[in-house]
Design a protein around this motif. Structure first.
Motif, mmCIF file in Angstrom:
data_model
loop_
_atom_site.group_PDB
_atom_site.id
_atom_site.type_symbol
_atom_site.label_atom_id
_atom_site.label_comp_id
_atom_site.label_asym_id
_atom_site.label_seq_id
_atom_site.Cartn_x
_atom_site.Cartn_y
_atom_site.Cartn_z
ATOM 1 N N TRP B 206 0.819 -1.216 0.000
ATOM 2 C CA TRP B 206 0.000 0.000 0.000
ATOM 3 C C TRP B 206 0.840 1.247 0.000
ATOM 4 O O TRP B 206 0.392 2.308 -0.429
ATOM 5 C CB TRP B 206 -0.965 0.001 1.187
ATOM 6 N N LEU B 207 2.064 1.140 0.513
ATOM 7 C CA LEU B 207 2.950 2.303 0.449
ATOM 8 C C LEU B 207 3.113 2.721 -1.009
ATOM 9 O O LEU B 207 2.970 3.884 -1.371
ATOM 10 C CB LEU B 207 4.319 1.960 1.048
ATOM 11 N N VAL B 208 3.416 1.726 -1.836
ATOM 12 C CA VAL B 208 3.654 2.008 -3.246
ATOM 13 C C VAL B 208 2.410 2.632 -3.864
ATOM 14 O O VAL B 208 2.459 3.693 -4.501
ATOM 15 C CB VAL B 208 4.030 0.698 -3.975
ATOM 16 N N ILE B 209 1.273 1.989 -3.652
ATOM 17 C CA ILE B 209 0.053 2.422 -4.324
ATOM 18 C C ILE B 209 -0.432 3.758 -3.777
ATOM 19 O O ILE B 209 -0.664 4.716 -4.518
ATOM 20 C CB ILE B 209 -1.040 1.349 -4.126
ATOM 21 N N HIS B 210 -0.536 3.823 -2.475
ATOM 22 C CA HIS B 210 -1.106 4.986 -1.802
ATOM 23 C C HIS B 210 -0.323 6.265 -2.132
ATOM 24 O O HIS B 210 -0.885 7.275 -2.541
ATOM 25 C CB HIS B 210 -1.076 4.688 -0.303
ATOM 26 N N VAL B 211 0.979 6.181 -1.977
ATOM 27 C CA VAL B 211 1.794 7.378 -2.159
ATOM 28 C C VAL B 211 1.863 7.779 -3.632
ATOM 29 O O VAL B 211 1.782 8.958 -3.978
ATOM 30 C CB VAL B 211 3.199 7.149 -1.571
ATOM 31 N N PHE B 212 1.962 6.791 -4.485
ATOM 32 C CA PHE B 212 2.040 7.064 -5.916
ATOM 33 C C PHE B 212 0.775 7.777 -6.403
ATOM 34 O O PHE B 212 0.839 8.807 -7.073
ATOM 35 C CB PHE B 212 2.217 5.738 -6.649
ATOM 36 N N VAL B 213 -0.360 7.239 -6.033
ATOM 37 C CA VAL B 213 -1.618 7.831 -6.501
ATOM 38 C C VAL B 213 -1.828 9.211 -5.879
ATOM 39 O O VAL B 213 -2.306 10.136 -6.536
ATOM 40 C CB VAL B 213 -2.802 6.888 -6.200
ATOM 41 N N ALA B 214 -1.420 9.356 -4.621
ATOM 42 C CA ALA B 214 -1.541 10.673 -3.988
ATOM 43 C C ALA B 214 -0.714 11.706 -4.755
ATOM 44 O O ALA B 214 -1.147 12.838 -4.958
ATOM 45 C CB ALA B 214 -1.086 10.605 -2.532
ATOM 46 N N SER B 215 0.462 11.300 -5.225
ATOM 47 C CA SER B 215 1.300 12.241 -5.987
ATOM 48 C C SER B 215 0.650 12.606 -7.312
ATOM 49 O O SER B 215 0.689 13.766 -7.731
ATOM 50 C CB SER B 215 2.673 11.641 -6.267
ATOM 51 N N LEU B 216 0.077 11.615 -7.985
ATOM 52 C CA LEU B 216 -0.598 11.906 -9.253
ATOM 53 C C LEU B 216 -1.735 12.901 -9.026
ATOM 54 O O LEU B 216 -1.898 13.865 -9.775
ATOM 55 C CB LEU B 216 -1.155 10.628 -9.875
ATOM 56 N N ALA B 217 -2.499 12.652 -7.958
ATOM 57 C CA ALA B 217 -3.605 13.556 -7.661
ATOM 58 C C ALA B 217 -3.071 14.961 -7.421
ATOM 59 O O ALA B 217 -3.614 15.948 -7.926
ATOM 60 C CB ALA B 217 -4.372 13.061 -6.437
ATOM 61 N N THR B 218 -1.967 15.050 -6.673
ATOM 62 C CA THR B 218 -1.383 16.359 -6.382
ATOM 63 C C THR B 218 -1.000 17.077 -7.672
ATOM 64 O O THR B 218 -1.245 18.274 -7.835
ATOM 65 C CB THR B 218 -0.152 16.187 -5.476
ATOM 66 N N ALA B 219 -0.409 16.335 -8.592
ATOM 67 C CA ALA B 219 0.002 16.942 -9.862
ATOM 68 C C ALA B 219 -1.210 17.500 -10.602
ATOM 69 O O ALA B 219 -1.175 18.620 -11.135
ATOM 70 C CB ALA B 219 0.724 15.913 -10.718
ATOM 71 N N LEU B 220 -2.281 16.737 -10.630
ATOM 72 C CA LEU B 220 -3.470 17.190 -11.348
ATOM 73 C C LEU B 220 -4.097 18.402 -10.657
ATOM 74 O O LEU B 220 -4.533 19.347 -11.315
ATOM 75 C CB LEU B 220 -4.471 16.044 -11.462
ATOM 76 N N PHE B 221 -4.112 18.364 -9.323
ATOM 77 C CA PHE B 221 -4.643 19.513 -8.586
ATOM 78 C C PHE B 221 -3.782 20.754 -8.855
ATOM 79 O O PHE B 221 -4.290 21.877 -8.914
ATOM 80 C CB PHE B 221 -4.683 19.225 -7.086
ATOM 81 N N ALA B 222 -2.476 20.535 -9.005
ATOM 82 C CA ALA B 222 -1.591 21.670 -9.268
ATOM 83 C C ALA B 222 -1.964 22.324 -10.594
ATOM 84 O O ALA B 222 -2.053 23.553 -10.693
ATOM 85 C CB ALA B 222 -0.135 21.215 -9.286
ATOM 86 N N LEU B 223 -2.180 21.507 -11.619
ATOM 87 C CA LEU B 223 -2.562 22.067 -12.920
ATOM 88 C C LEU B 223 -3.906 22.789 -12.817
ATOM 89 O O LEU B 223 -4.071 23.892 -13.340
ATOM 90 C CB LEU B 223 -2.641 20.961 -13.971
ATOM 91 N N ALA B 224 -4.845 22.165 -12.115
ATOM 92 C CA ALA B 224 -6.160 22.785 -11.968
ATOM 93 C C ALA B 224 -6.028 24.119 -11.238
ATOM 94 O O ALA B 224 -6.644 25.116 -11.621
ATOM 95 C CB ALA B 224 -7.103 21.863 -11.208
ATOM 96 N N PHE B 225 -5.192 24.127 -10.217
ATOM 97 C CA PHE B 225 -4.968 25.350 -9.450
ATOM 98 C C PHE B 225 -4.451 26.468 -10.357
ATOM 99 O O PHE B 225 -4.987 27.570 -10.379
ATOM 100 C CB PHE B 225 -3.952 25.048 -8.340
ATOM 101 N N ALA B 226 -3.408 26.157 -11.139
ATOM 102 C CA ALA B 226 -2.816 27.188 -11.986
ATOM 103 C C ALA B 226 -3.835 27.694 -12.996
ATOM 104 O O ALA B 226 -3.941 28.899 -13.247
ATOM 105 C CB ALA B 226 -1.593 26.625 -12.693
ATOM 106 N N LEU B 227 -4.613 26.770 -13.558
ATOM 107 C CA LEU B 227 -5.628 27.191 -14.527
ATOM 108 C C LEU B 227 -6.682 28.061 -13.858
ATOM 109 O O LEU B 227 -7.168 29.024 -14.454
ATOM 110 C CB LEU B 227 -6.269 25.960 -15.168
ATOM 111 N N SER B 228 -7.016 27.725 -12.611
ATOM 112 C CA SER B 228 -8.020 28.540 -11.918
ATOM 113 C C SER B 228 -7.493 29.946 -11.667
ATOM 114 O O SER B 228 -8.240 30.923 -11.762
ATOM 115 C CB SER B 228 -8.411 27.891 -10.596
ATOM 116 N N VAL B 229 -6.209 30.042 -11.337
ATOM 117 C CA VAL B 229 -5.625 31.372 -11.123
ATOM 118 C C VAL B 229 -5.699 32.180 -12.416
ATOM 119 O O VAL B 229 -6.148 33.330 -12.434
ATOM 120 C CB VAL B 229 -4.162 31.251 -10.643
ATOM 121 N N VAL B 230 -5.283 31.549 -13.513
ATOM 122 C CA VAL B 230 -5.320 32.255 -14.793
ATOM 123 C C VAL B 230 -6.761 32.602 -15.159
ATOM 124 O O VAL B 230 -7.046 33.678 -15.687
ATOM 125 C CB VAL B 230 -4.659 31.399 -15.892
ATOM 126 N N GLN B 231 -7.660 31.674 -14.831
ATOM 127 C CA GLN B 231 -9.088 31.934 -15.088
ATOM 128 C C GLN B 231 -9.549 33.211 -14.389
ATOM 129 O O GLN B 231 -10.253 34.034 -14.972
ATOM 130 C CB GLN B 231 -9.909 30.743 -14.593
#
Ligand code: HEM
Lengths: 581, 382
Positions: B206-231
């Protein structure tokens, strides 16, 4: 352009659309606030209140409140997760403590205010989901709506023109073309409905197919929200049927699963029958642990903990089982977790005549990563000082690898048993246990006692190595730190484990509903719900074709879908031998 | 410290610093791109926009004014010079087309290209650093704060680069490279820990799965965040343009001298590169798309974490600090998704929720890890 949304003003919502609260962004919304004031009366107010509660805006506000309300629990220590933190807080902030306590800040997640938020949220959720489910049930059987008159007003729109082949009637050709489109749409998962109008005086004949797909989007959404309710119910009901208990077993000892016998602490849910716990017992044969050797990075770090148990159940042969971290043991519906470990020196105390008055494996609590440990020995009977019976209390410090600090004090330099030393402070007097009140076995209350050795008493603490015996002060007798290998043990000092025993009947349900929620979520967010129309108008020697799509909800691919429909449809028309009918 | 470990891990550290330096250069290149791209775009698009305007005018005349969403076509149909709002809409439509164009058909922003090339180069060093660290440690490289940050930032860059194949989001390059430079730099300075064995609770798939997926989610949230700022910036620019036009046209009627009233160049409406970006509405749709995928990953993270907690700690949920924050973030993004479907909340308000949500993610990763007490004591810091 793929940025397409559902709110093309051309087509009003109809019965096959999902039902939404009136303040949904896609709704028609009436007065713009979505909620009309009640006309009169109590029932009117009730209805108004209910509509407020089940509106999107309320759900949103409650969600945001829930997020905010959860935060204090991560800042203030919680009784459930960190009871010692609460005690610590009380002693450090005696002024703030009663205020925080009154505000239930130490029990945020069971507090009145936190509960109020999530209960309201879930009432809102249920009040929202039930009518939507009913509606969706009907909508799933509704036919796709009539083809709009002016498809060209939709965002995603394409046209084509086809000549009518020699010798064929334009109207029949239009119908044939739509037959093909209909078959094609049905094959790609659309529900289809034909709406043909024959030629009238002024108007040419029109054949059209109306198609809709993506009902699973709403199904997924409803499943998601309903599964959240399932999670909440499982947590609530499961909590009532759940128990957790802690126990401590030294090597060679065993635990019996019964409330009176085995547990050091036990927290049953409301509906647990504590008289009938499953009858089994666990014996600790040995405990294994490995430490990172001296000189390597992470020196002394402990790992590979393993408690080797013998399990006994009525009607079964004894079995050898191992409990590790991350690998609990399943036993008669309970799960057994390895929570901690430590040293349990075997101590024998004899009176001056040499009779044993005390002999126990005393569990010492680790104080640091090198297993400097502290324990308490209480001897209530059998000893006397200057001829008068007395009680004896000892506070012990155990150093598995004793080393001397430059202050002269002892410390442990490594967690394994390289140079085990036990020192003891000795108190005599009243242990304060005679009145029958339960006392923490790991703490000594010296307020009614005199210190005879160690600390500020002026006499050195007793100091022992395994196998050694030293006299107690004032000729009260002797104390021995037993060498465990002499009794057949693997190491000179025994170890103990603390186990946590759980029964959680709700957990599998919680997991099941959580997975259901995730599945619903993925469906709701990724299945596009869209309508498609293909219309053929016969005009003399040619057939005018129109293709149009309308997204219901977020659908980035609608433009592509319309273009693709047109392409495959035209390709199928061009293919020889497609006569239709 | 044994030599073998030392050398491999120090190679990893060297690679980390090289990656940081390259990301910093990429940041500079992207910043230059933002400063220059509006001029380039204006030159390149002048012709196109002229065409688009002409079309808008004719279309307006044919359909009859008013049907179209922009008030601009009304004045177009009336024969007045095309308004600034009409021009803005035309620019935005062209920009959206460019964002969604295939890589080969995208505008040639030289500095953005340099920025992307440098990001790819930095990413390669970053991957190298991560792999050598993993080999040095003899396990997956995400089990303490240092390694988690190393892998997490790597995934942020990976997601950004992958997304570039589909959407031209190079205008977020400064944000992504800036974020990663700061996070990775801070990590290397403050969080570095030598390789030590995994502690027992972390020995789990679960370390592998949990942390990996959390990082992917973070990356996507980061893009969404930047787009929201530009929006938000773009929405402000649109608002000002509309306001300026309204002020201009009312002045014109008042003065009855339409020639004198050519709307003055709008006052400060935000950074000039906004001229090369799609409409606030289109940016919002993009942000939403990333956020919902992130949300799904986050939901999975939550579930996987509970399964793991149930194995390691004997309960699937205990309101441990880290659990609380994961939950808070989940609820915030659920709120964001709701807000987008709630009248009066779509647009600017929901964008703020996306910004708050990502701030909570960053808070969870930095402050909570370092200063809050709890069971998730894996930072490896003392
Ligand atoms: C525990 C609280 C809630 C959570 C975590 C939650 C979460 C979500 C999420 C993640 C979505 C987007 C996924 C989807 O489209 O299925 C959603 C959609 C939706 N929720 Fe909730 N929700 C909650 C409560 C409510 C309540 C109380 C209502 C009713 C007022 C509601 C009404 C809706 C509606 C109508 C949509 C569809 C929005 C759309 O058209 O895109 N939800 N919810």
């Amino acid at each position: 352009m793929s940025r397409s949304r559902s709110d093309a003003p051309v087509i009003a919502a109809d019965a096959s659309d999902p039902l939404r609260p009136s303040d949904h962004a896609d709704g028609d919304g009436g007065d713009g606030r979505g909620i009309t004031q009640p006309q009169l009366g109590f029932v009117g107010w009730l209805r108004w209140g209910w509509r407020q509660l089940t509106s999107m805006r309320t759900a949103l506000v409650l969600l945001l409140l829930l997020a905010i309300a959860a935060i204090p629990g991560s800042i203030v220590p919680q009784r459930s997760a960190d009871p010692n933190g609460v005690i610590d807080f009380e002693s450090k902030n005696p002024g703030l403590y009663p205020v925080y306590n009154a505000l239930q800040l130490f029990d945020v997640y069971s507090s009145v205010w936190f509960s109020a938020i999530y209960i309201l949220l879930f009432i809102s959720l249920i009040g929202c989901v039930i009518p939507r489910t009913k509606h969706h049930f009907k909508a799933m059987r509704a036919r796709p709506p009539r083809t709009p008159m002016r498809l060209s007003r939709l965002d995603d729109y394409a046209t084509a023109e086809r000549a009518v082949p020699e010798g064929r009637d334009a109207e029949a050709e239009a119908s044939r073309v739509i037959d093909l489109a209909q078959a094609q749409l049905r094959k790609s998962g659309y529900r289809v409905e034909r709406y043909d109008t024959p030629a009238t005086g002024k108007r040419p004949a029109i054949a059209s197919v109306s198609a809709e797909r993506g009902y699973a989007r709403e199904t997924g959404n409803l499943v998601f929200h309903a599964a959240l309710v399932g999670v909440l119910i499982s947590v609530g009901v499961g909590g009532g049927l759940t128990y957790t208990g802690q126990t401590v077993i030294a090597e060679g000892d065993s635990f019996v699963n019964s409330l009176g016998l085995g547990y050091t602490s036990f927290n049953p849910g409301r509906f647990v029958d504590t008289e009938h716990l499953p009858p089994y017992s666990l014996g600790l044969d040995s405990f294994e642990v490995s430490y990172v050797p001296v000189g390597q990075a992470g020196q002394g770090m402990a790992g590979d903990f393993a408690a080797n148990l013998t399990t006994r159940e009525p009607g079964h042969d004894p079995e050898q089982k191992t409990v590790r971290v991350n690998h609990p043991l399943d036993m008669a519906g309970d799960r057994i977790y390895l929570m901690g470990n430590g040293y349990a020196p075997t101590i024998t105390v004899r009176d001056p005549a040499g009779d044993v008055v005390f002999r126990e494996d005393v569990e010492f609590l680790p104080q640091d990563a090198n297993m400097t440990s502290q324990g308490v020995i209480k001897i209530a009977d059998g000893l006397s000082e200057d001829g008068a019976p007395t009680q004896l209390g000892l506070i012990g410090f155990f150093y598995p690898t004793a080393a001397t600090l430059h202050t002269g004090a002892l410390t442990s330099a490594y967690p394994a048993l390289a140079n085990p030393v036990l020192t003891l402070w000795v108190y005599a007097g009243d242990l304060g246990i005679n009145d029958g009140t339960a006392r923490n076995v790991y703490a000594l209350d010296p307020s009614e006692m005199t210190q005879l050795a160690g600390g500020t008493s002026g006499t050195d603490a007793l100091q022992l190595e395994p196998g050694q015996t030293v006299p107690l002060p004032d000729g009260m007798g002797t104390i021995t730190f037993e060498d465990n290998t002499a009794n057949g043990g693997a190491e000179v000092v025994k170890r103990y484990v603390s186990l946590s025993i759980h029964r959680d009947v709700g957990a599998p349900w919680v997991l099941g509903f959580a997975i259901l929620a995730l599945a619903g979520l993925v469906t709701a967010l990724f299945v596009p719900r869209r309508r498609m129309w293909v219309k053929a108008t016969a005009s003399g020697s040619s057939v005018q074709l129109e293709y149009a799509g309308l997204a219901r909800g977020e659908d980035p691919a609608i433009a592509v879908a319309v273009a693709e429909l047109k392409r495959t449809h035209e390709a199928s028309l061009d293919r020889p031998g497609t006569t239709g009918r | 410290m044994p030599d073998a470990d030392f050398s491999l891990d120090s190679v990893s550290v060297l690679l980390v610093w090289t990656a940081i330096a390259i990301y910093a250069l990429a940041f500079v290149a992207y910043a230059v791109d933002l400063a220059r791209r509006s001029d380039l775009a204006v030159k390149a698009q002048d012709v196109k926009t002229q065409d688009a305007r002409a079309q808008a005018v004719t279309a307006g005349a044919l359909v009859g004014a008013g049907a179209s969403a922009s008030g601009g076509s009304a004045s177009g149909a009336a024969g007045v010079a095309p308004s600034s709002v009409a021009q803005l809409r035309a620019e935005e439509a062209a920009a959206l087309e460019a964002v969604e164009a295939r890589p080969a058909a995208r505008p040639r922003y030289v500095w953005a290209r340099i920025g992307t090339s440098l990001t790819v180069l930095g990413f390669l060093f970053h991957v190298g650093a991560d792999i050598t660290r993993g080999i040095a440690a003899g396990r997956v490289p995400w089990s303490n704060m240092y390694e988690f940050a190393l892998t997490g930032t790597m995934l942020i860059v990976a997601v950004y680069l992958l997304v570039l194949f589909r959407y031209d989001l190079r205008f977020l390059g400064t944000f992504i490279t800036g974020l990663v430079t700061v996070l990775l730099g801070g990590t290397a300075i403050w969080f570095y820990t030598t390789v030590v064995p995994l502690s027992d609770p972390l020995k789990s798939v679960w370390l592998v799965i949990h942390v990996f997926v959390a990082s992917l989610a973070t990356a996507l949230f980061a893009l969404a965040f930047a787009l929201s700022v530009v929006q938000l910036l773009q929405a402000r620019r649109e608002r000002l343009a509309v306001a300026a036009e309204e002020a201009g046209s009312s002045e014109a009627t008042d003065a009855e001298a339409s020639t004198a009233a050519a709307p003055a160049a709008p006052a400060k409406t935000g950074p000039r590169f906004l001229r090369t970006l799609p409409s606030a509405d289109a940016l919002e749709s993009l942000a939403y798309r990333f956020a919902i995928i992130g949300f799904i990953f986050w939901t999975f993270t939550l579930i996987a974490g509970s399964i793991w907690a149930n194995d390691a700690w004997g309960r699937y949920w205990g309101f441990d600090t880290k659990e609380v924050w994961t939950f808070v973030i989940w609820v915030l993004y659920a709120g964001y998704i709701h807000a987008r479907a709630t009248r009066g909340w779509r647009g600017t308000r929901s964008a703020w929720l996306s910004i708050v949500g990502f701030s909570a993610v960053m808070f969870n990763f930095t402050i909570v890890n370092m200063f809050f007490k709890g069971l998730h004591v894996y930072s490896g810091l003392s």
